[in-house]
Design a protein around this motif. Structure first.
Motif, PDB file in Angstrom:
ATOM      1  N   MET A   1       0.946  -1.342  -0.415  1.00 46.49           N
ATOM      2  CA  MET A   1      -0.026  -0.428  -0.179  1.00 46.49           C
ATOM      3  C   MET A   1       0.924   1.270   0.211  1.00 46.49           C
ATOM      4  SD  MET A   1      -3.531   0.852   2.328  1.00 46.49           S
ATOM      5  CE  MET A   1      -2.587   0.185   3.824  1.00 46.49           C
ATOM      6  N   LYS A   2       0.468   2.388  -0.872  1.00 44.46           N
ATOM      7  CA  LYS A   2       1.052   3.281  -0.737  1.00 44.46           C
ATOM      8  C   LYS A   2       0.271   4.733  -0.669  1.00 44.46           C
ATOM      9  CE  LYS A   2       4.785   1.043  -4.216  1.00 44.46           C
ATOM     10  NZ  LYS A   2       3.818   0.538  -4.312  1.00 44.46           N
ATOM     11  N   ILE A   3       0.923   5.389   0.571  1.00 45.45           N
ATOM     12  CA  ILE A   3       0.149   6.564   1.316  1.00 45.45           C
ATOM     13  C   ILE A   3       0.834   7.499   0.931  1.00 45.45           C
ATOM     14  CG2 ILE A   3      -1.046   6.978   3.110  1.00 45.45           C
ATOM     15  CD1 ILE A   3      -0.924   4.173   3.957  1.00 45.45           C
ATOM     16  N   ILE A   4       0.475   8.826   0.715  1.00 43.49           N
ATOM     17  CA  ILE A   4       0.463   9.610   0.588  1.00 43.49           C
ATOM     18  C   ILE A   4      -0.236  10.718   1.841  1.00 43.49           C
ATOM     19  CG2 ILE A   4       0.454  11.921  -0.123  1.00 43.49           C
ATOM     20  CD1 ILE A   4       0.981  10.782  -3.413  1.00 43.49           C
ATOM     21  N   MET A   5       0.965  11.154   2.899  1.00 42.88           N
ATOM     22  CA  MET A   5      -0.372  12.588   3.634  1.00 42.88           C
ATOM     23  C   MET A   5      -0.183  13.697   3.614  1.00 42.88           C
ATOM     24  SD  MET A   5      -0.352   9.809   6.378  1.00 42.88           S
ATOM     25  CE  MET A   5      -2.431  11.055   7.673  1.00 42.88           C
ATOM     26  N   LEU A   6      -1.270  14.320   3.453  1.00 38.15           N
ATOM     27  CA  LEU A   6      -1.383  15.913   3.106  1.00 38.15           C
ATOM     28  C   LEU A   6      -2.164  15.942   4.219  1.00 38.15           C
ATOM     29  CD1 LEU A   6      -2.343  15.460  -0.392  1.00 38.15           C
ATOM     30  CD2 LEU A   6      -0.503  15.918   0.099  1.00 38.15           C
ATOM     31  N   GLY A   7      -1.940  17.662   4.055  1.00 36.69           N
ATOM     32  CA  GLY A   7      -2.236  18.272   5.295  1.00 36.69           C
ATOM     33  C   GLY A   7      -1.049  19.188   6.175  1.00 36.69           C
ATOM     34  N   GLY A  80       5.985  -0.586  -0.166  1.00 40.90           N
ATOM     35  CA  GLY A  80       4.770   0.302  -0.060  1.00 40.90           C
ATOM     36  C   GLY A  80       5.113   1.054   0.621  1.00 40.90           C
ATOM     37  N   TYR A  81       4.650   2.245   1.667  1.00 38.71           N
ATOM     38  CA  TYR A  81       5.386   2.756   2.442  1.00 38.71           C
ATOM     39  C   TYR A  81       4.600   4.182   2.730  1.00 38.71           C
ATOM     40  CZ  TYR A  81       6.079   4.701  -2.601  1.00 38.71           C
ATOM     41  OH  TYR A  81       6.049   5.132  -3.818  1.00 38.71           O
ATOM     42  N   VAL A  82       4.482   5.004   3.762  1.00 37.47           N
ATOM     43  CA  VAL A  82       3.691   6.190   3.904  1.00 37.47           C
ATOM     44  C   VAL A  82       4.287   7.592   3.551  1.00 37.47           C
ATOM     45  CG1 VAL A  82       1.925   7.130   5.691  1.00 37.47           C
ATOM     46  CG2 VAL A  82       2.249   4.856   6.154  1.00 37.47           C
ATOM     47  N   LEU A  83       4.221   8.093   2.975  1.00 34.75           N
ATOM     48  CA  LEU A  83       4.881   9.282   2.510  1.00 34.75           C
ATOM     49  C   LEU A  83       4.132  10.319   3.565  1.00 34.75           C
ATOM     50  CD1 LEU A  83       5.454   9.616  -1.481  1.00 34.75           C
ATOM     51  CD2 LEU A  83       6.436   8.402   0.955  1.00 34.75           C
ATOM     52  N   ASP A 108      -1.863   4.690  -3.909  1.00 32.39           N
ATOM     53  CA  ASP A 108      -3.788   4.067  -3.371  1.00 32.39           C
ATOM     54  C   ASP A 108      -4.619   5.041  -2.659  1.00 32.39           C
ATOM     55  OD1 ASP A 108      -3.018   1.127  -3.800  1.00 32.39           O
ATOM     56  OD2 ASP A 108      -1.378   1.572  -2.909  1.00 32.39           O
ATOM     57  N   TYR A 109      -3.750   5.850  -1.603  1.00 33.64           N
ATOM     58  CA  TYR A 109      -4.479   6.698  -1.220  1.00 33.64           C
ATOM     59  C   TYR A 109      -3.704   8.661  -0.755  1.00 33.64           C
ATOM     60  CZ  TYR A 109      -7.579   3.089  -0.093  1.00 33.64           C
ATOM     61  OH  TYR A 109      -8.498   1.580  -0.060  1.00 33.64           O
ATOM     62  N   GLY A 190      -8.861  10.288  -8.185  1.00 35.84           N
ATOM     63  CA  GLY A 190      -9.558   9.346  -7.084  1.00 35.84           C
ATOM     64  C   GLY A 190      -8.951   8.187  -6.312  1.00 35.84           C
ATOM     65  N   VAL A 191      -8.070   9.550  -5.522  1.00 34.79           N
ATOM     66  CA  VAL A 191      -7.616   8.621  -3.681  1.00 34.79           C
ATOM     67  C   VAL A 191      -7.324   9.607  -3.000  1.00 34.79           C
ATOM     68  CG1 VAL A 191      -6.038   6.999  -5.586  1.00 34.79           C
ATOM     69  CG2 VAL A 191      -5.380   9.860  -5.137  1.00 34.79           C
ATOM     70  N   LEU A 192      -8.100  11.009  -2.972  1.00 31.66           N
ATOM     71  CA  LEU A 192      -7.882  11.778  -1.701  1.00 31.66           C
ATOM     72  C   LEU A 192      -9.200  11.398  -1.453  1.00 31.66           C
ATOM     73  CD1 LEU A 192      -6.297  14.982  -0.861  1.00 31.66           C
ATOM     74  CD2 LEU A 192      -8.826  15.172  -0.957  1.00 31.66           C
ATOM     75  N   ARG A 193      -8.370  11.778   0.283  1.00 31.19           N
ATOM     76  CA  ARG A 193      -9.291  11.280   1.654  1.00 31.19           C
ATOM     77  C   ARG A 193      -9.045  12.431   2.770  1.00 31.19           C
ATOM     78  NH1 ARG A 193     -10.622   7.965  -2.108  1.00 31.19           N
ATOM     79  NH2 ARG A 193     -11.101   5.802  -2.369  1.00 31.19           N
TER      80      ARG A 193
END
Ligand code: AMP
Length: 213
Positions: A1-7, A80-83, A108-109, A190-193
């Motif tokens: 799972m590949k995840i990006i953290m935004l904020g 995968g990773y959490v960016l 993915d997200y 389509g991946v933004l949550r």
């Protein structure tokens, strides 16, 4: 799972990124941590990055993209990773997308930890960091067991130069101008949550788990 953290800076995305990494067994990749490690070790890259970081500005894309692609090509990132803190500009997001496309892969997200500016300014002034091991605290919300001392490695905690009030204002301006457009970018993919980052840390994490599970 590949995840990006935004904020925004101070929204708590780093804390959530670490919690996700632990829960899902993924490496936590923070460009800010990589830069700070380089500053601490006195490398050329660190000296170059520090010039921008101390003013609350973004490190140029070229430099940032190079270190990020190098990091995610390492073996531990294969599944995968959490960016955390990357991408911060549209060009950075495009380079990442292109690199993943070449591997037949995609993000993915992209999880947006949403917090209004006024909460951010209040939060950042209470933030404390360990420059030795990278652990972060908050004097009110996540205090260390012993005041001013890192729980993990026992080093002295500091208010990072880039968490000081004037720098925080710059960082928020930079965020709105350069990073917020990524919300639209990942919405279109389509991946933004979005999660409400004003909730207590554990509740934010529960909301993220619901998305990822
Ligand atoms: P952070 O720990 O993610 O808040 O990052 C601290 C500082 O490092 C930022 O204010 C920027 O100066 C720099 N930085 C981290 N990640 C990036 C990035 N993706 N692009 C440009 N600059 C970055």
């Amino acid at each position: 799972m590949k995840i990006i953290m935004l904020g925004a800076p101070g929204a708590g995305k780093g804390t959530q990124a670490k919690m996700i990494a632990k829960e899902y067994g993924l490496p936590h990749v923070s460009t800010g941590d990589i830069f700070r490690a380089n500053i601490k070790n006195g490398t050329q890259l660190g000296m170059e990055a520090k010039k921008y970081m101390d003013q609350g500005l973004l490190v140029p894309d070229e430099l940032t993209v190079r270190i990020l692609l190098d990091r995610v090509s390492q073996a531990d990132c294969a599944n995968g990773y959490v960016l955390d803190g990357f991408p911060r500009t549209i060009p950075q997001a495009e380079v990442l997308e292109e690199a993943l496309n070449k591997l037949g892969d995609r993000i993915d997200y992209a999880i947006d930890v949403d917090v209004p500016d006024e909460n951010i300014i209040k939060r950042m002034s209470g933030r404390r960091a360990c420059l030795t091991c990278g652990a972060t605290y908050h004097i009110e919300h996540i205090p260390p067991k012993k005041e001013g001392i890192c729980d993990v490695c026992g080093s002295k905690l500091v208010l990072r130069d880039d968490d000081k009030a004037e720098t925080v204002k710059n960082r928020l301006e930079v965020y709105h101008k350069q990073t917020q457009p990524l919300i639209d970018f990942y919405t279109r993919k389509g991946v933004l949550r979005t999660v409400d980052g004003t909730l207590p840390m554990d509740e934010v994490f529960q909301a993220i788990r619901k998305i990822l599970d």
